[in-house]
Write an enzyme that holds these catalytic residues in place. Sequence first.
Site, PDB file in Angstrom:
ATOM      1  N   GLU A  25       0.843  -1.194   0.000  1.00  0.00           N
ATOM      2  CA  GLU A  25       0.000   0.000   0.000  1.00  0.00           C
ATOM      3  C   GLU A  25       0.878   1.244   0.000  1.00  0.00           C
ATOM      4  O   GLU A  25       2.016   1.216   0.471  1.00  0.00           O
ATOM      5  CB  GLU A  25      -0.909  -0.003   1.231  1.00  0.00           C
ATOM      6  CG  GLU A  25      -1.896   1.156   1.273  1.00  0.00           C
ATOM      7  CD  GLU A  25      -2.942   1.001   2.372  1.00  0.00           C
ATOM      8  OE1 GLU A  25      -3.851   1.846   2.428  1.00  0.00           O
ATOM      9  OE2 GLU A  25      -2.856   0.030   3.156  1.00  0.00           O
ATOM     10  N   ASN A 172     -12.474  -1.293  -1.280  1.00  0.00           N
ATOM     11  CA  ASN A 172     -11.739  -1.834  -0.139  1.00  0.00           C
ATOM     12  C   ASN A 172     -12.365  -1.334   1.153  1.00  0.00           C
ATOM     13  O   ASN A 172     -12.617  -0.134   1.311  1.00  0.00           O
ATOM     14  CB  ASN A 172     -10.273  -1.381  -0.180  1.00  0.00           C
ATOM     15  CG  ASN A 172      -9.571  -1.643   1.152  1.00  0.00           C
ATOM     16  OD1 ASN A 172      -9.164  -2.761   1.444  1.00  0.00           O
ATOM     17  ND2 ASN A 172      -9.431  -0.602   1.972  1.00  0.00           N
ATOM     18  N   GLU A 173     -12.629  -2.237   2.075  1.00  0.00           N
ATOM     19  CA  GLU A 173     -13.164  -1.881   3.392  1.00  0.00           C
ATOM     20  C   GLU A 173     -14.260  -0.824   3.278  1.00  0.00           C
ATOM     21  O   GLU A 173     -14.251   0.196   3.979  1.00  0.00           O
ATOM     22  CB  GLU A 173     -12.044  -1.432   4.334  1.00  0.00           C
ATOM     23  CG  GLU A 173     -11.080  -2.567   4.663  1.00  0.00           C
ATOM     24  CD  GLU A 173     -10.107  -2.249   5.799  1.00  0.00           C
ATOM     25  OE1 GLU A 173     -10.168  -1.129   6.346  1.00  0.00           O
ATOM     26  OE2 GLU A 173      -9.279  -3.124   6.129  1.00  0.00           O
ATOM     27  N   TYR A 239      -6.938  -8.709  11.537  1.00  0.00           N
ATOM     28  CA  TYR A 239      -5.600  -8.523  12.092  1.00  0.00           C
ATOM     29  C   TYR A 239      -5.513  -9.128  13.484  1.00  0.00           C
ATOM     30  O   TYR A 239      -6.486  -9.123  14.247  1.00  0.00           O
ATOM     31  CB  TYR A 239      -5.242  -7.038  12.156  1.00  0.00           C
ATOM     32  CG  TYR A 239      -4.975  -6.433  10.798  1.00  0.00           C
ATOM     33  CD1 TYR A 239      -3.709  -6.485  10.235  1.00  0.00           C
ATOM     34  CD2 TYR A 239      -5.993  -5.824  10.066  1.00  0.00           C
ATOM     35  CE1 TYR A 239      -3.451  -5.940   8.987  1.00  0.00           C
ATOM     36  CE2 TYR A 239      -5.755  -5.278   8.818  1.00  0.00           C
ATOM     37  CZ  TYR A 239      -4.478  -5.345   8.284  1.00  0.00           C
ATOM     38  OH  TYR A 239      -4.227  -4.820   7.044  1.00  0.00           O
ATOM     39  N   GLU A 295      -6.080  -9.109   3.586  1.00  0.00           N
ATOM     40  CA  GLU A 295      -5.330  -8.389   4.624  1.00  0.00           C
ATOM     41  C   GLU A 295      -5.344  -9.231   5.886  1.00  0.00           C
ATOM     42  O   GLU A 295      -6.404  -9.522   6.438  1.00  0.00           O
ATOM     43  CB  GLU A 295      -5.925  -7.004   4.918  1.00  0.00           C
ATOM     44  CG  GLU A 295      -5.699  -5.995   3.804  1.00  0.00           C
ATOM     45  CD  GLU A 295      -6.075  -4.568   4.206  1.00  0.00           C
ATOM     46  OE1 GLU A 295      -5.952  -4.233   5.402  1.00  0.00           O
ATOM     47  OE2 GLU A 295      -6.492  -3.801   3.313  1.00  0.00           O
ATOM     48  N   GLN A 344       2.195  -5.981   5.726  1.00  0.00           N
ATOM     49  CA  GLN A 344       2.431  -5.659   4.317  1.00  0.00           C
ATOM     50  C   GLN A 344       3.842  -6.044   3.928  1.00  0.00           C
ATOM     51  O   GLN A 344       4.617  -6.459   4.784  1.00  0.00           O
ATOM     52  CB  GLN A 344       2.179  -4.185   4.065  1.00  0.00           C
ATOM     53  CG  GLN A 344       0.724  -3.778   4.215  1.00  0.00           C
ATOM     54  CD  GLN A 344       0.492  -2.329   3.821  1.00  0.00           C
ATOM     55  OE1 GLN A 344       1.336  -1.651   3.248  1.00  0.00           O
ATOM     56  NE2 GLN A 344      -0.667  -1.821   4.157  1.00  0.00           N
TER      57      GLN A 344
END
Length: 490
Positions: A25, A172-173, A239, A295, A344
Amino acid sequence: MANLKINPGNKKSKINREIYGHFSEHLGRCIYEGLYVGEHSPIPNVNGMRQDVVEALRNIRIPVLRWPGGCFADEYHWEDGIGPKEKRKKMINTHWGGVIEDNSFGTHEFMELCRQLGCEPYINGNLGSGTVQEMQNWVEYITFEGISPMADLRRRNGREEAWHLKYFAIGNENWGCGGNMRAEFYADQFRRYATYVRNYGSNRIYKVACGPNSGDYNWTETLMKIAGKYMDGLSLHHYTVPGDWEYKGSATQFTERDFYITMKKSLYMDELVREHSKIMDQYDPERRVGLVVDEWGTWYDVEPGTNPGFLYQQNTMRDALVAAIHLNIFNQHSGRVVMANLAQTANVLQSVVLTEGPRMVLTPTYHVFDLYKEHQDAFLVESTLRTAVVGIDEAIVPHVHQSVSMDEKGRIHITLCNLSADSGVNLSVEVDDRRITRAEGRVLTGAIQDHNTFDEPDRVKPVAFKDFKFNGKGLDLVLPPTSVLALTVD
């Protein structure tokens, strides 16, 4: 004593190589300084891509790279990143650190990076603040061979041939930073935008819809019900955070209890995949739609003295085990999970490489991807593990965690991790209807806080594994504490 029984006669799903994917990103020093240094940098590069990082990623057979975000994707306007670099628009990266984004790394640079890496590009389109036409034009710019305004613009910018683009995410999201949308609204928007993400010539795009945030099962059900037949993949973001979102905890200064809490939270990915898959199965029993965990990884407080918006954190043996647990889970669910992307690639969150000027460090997480790469495109086979548990208080986890695959040559690849901070484990391996005559392995081990630095870049690295012996049925081995083992047997 633990026991692993393997039945190679029961081949299950193929472990798509894209499960071992990565995510880059425009955030902190992931792109700039991490992957891209520019053509005029004194750091060795080819067309601006730093070669030490490219070579490291090629070594772990990076299969797919996601770009440009992340939250950044839904404020990214692709035409700002094409054409002469001195004329490209500058913008403020409002999500990550408030720094100036000069757009010197854009579509052409990303596709060149993927060419050098030998990986599939995975582009995330802007649904949050972009238009349908903008997204349609981007796909046309990249993939259309004929005569059109976008194809002609690409040619004027120096690229005659269209690129191959397989993976494209539509937003995204969008439940959060991508627009704070309700599931019903996004589902309708996805149907609309996806209509204009067209296939040109022989290029066929795998369309990924924005899926749920962790355990938001209503989002998955709503998307599958309203838009399931229009998508090829559904994303999932989760996460591993040892603390809470305000105080996540240090990447390197943590207790044994923190360690076990992190292990337990990592194992939660198995429940997430199972429960979201159940919902998907109701609407897609043929499993045409893949689950794309694009992710995942650990998220701690940033390293002291660094920009809070850059999300720069160190990487220890604890992270190595988090990576191993996740990859084992994705392997075990490869009938539905078709891609995953660690967050990432460089200098951000659970990175595989860290850079500082001309220097580069391979993290413990990098070494796990190196140990696990033989699973790529192999077939999951039936395996049963009997193991004790370890941990502290409410943070109780299996002593051993595993996955097993078999490649086209009939070799069996076993990955094992010992989740104990301080105790080794004796483990026997048996393979049904087969006598093991050869075994070769590498192991990554150390104390829970051990990590690599620019001054000590090789403190944590794999070494040959010799602590095994053959018996009549298979082999016996000793797995050291806080370790990840990759073993190939014939």
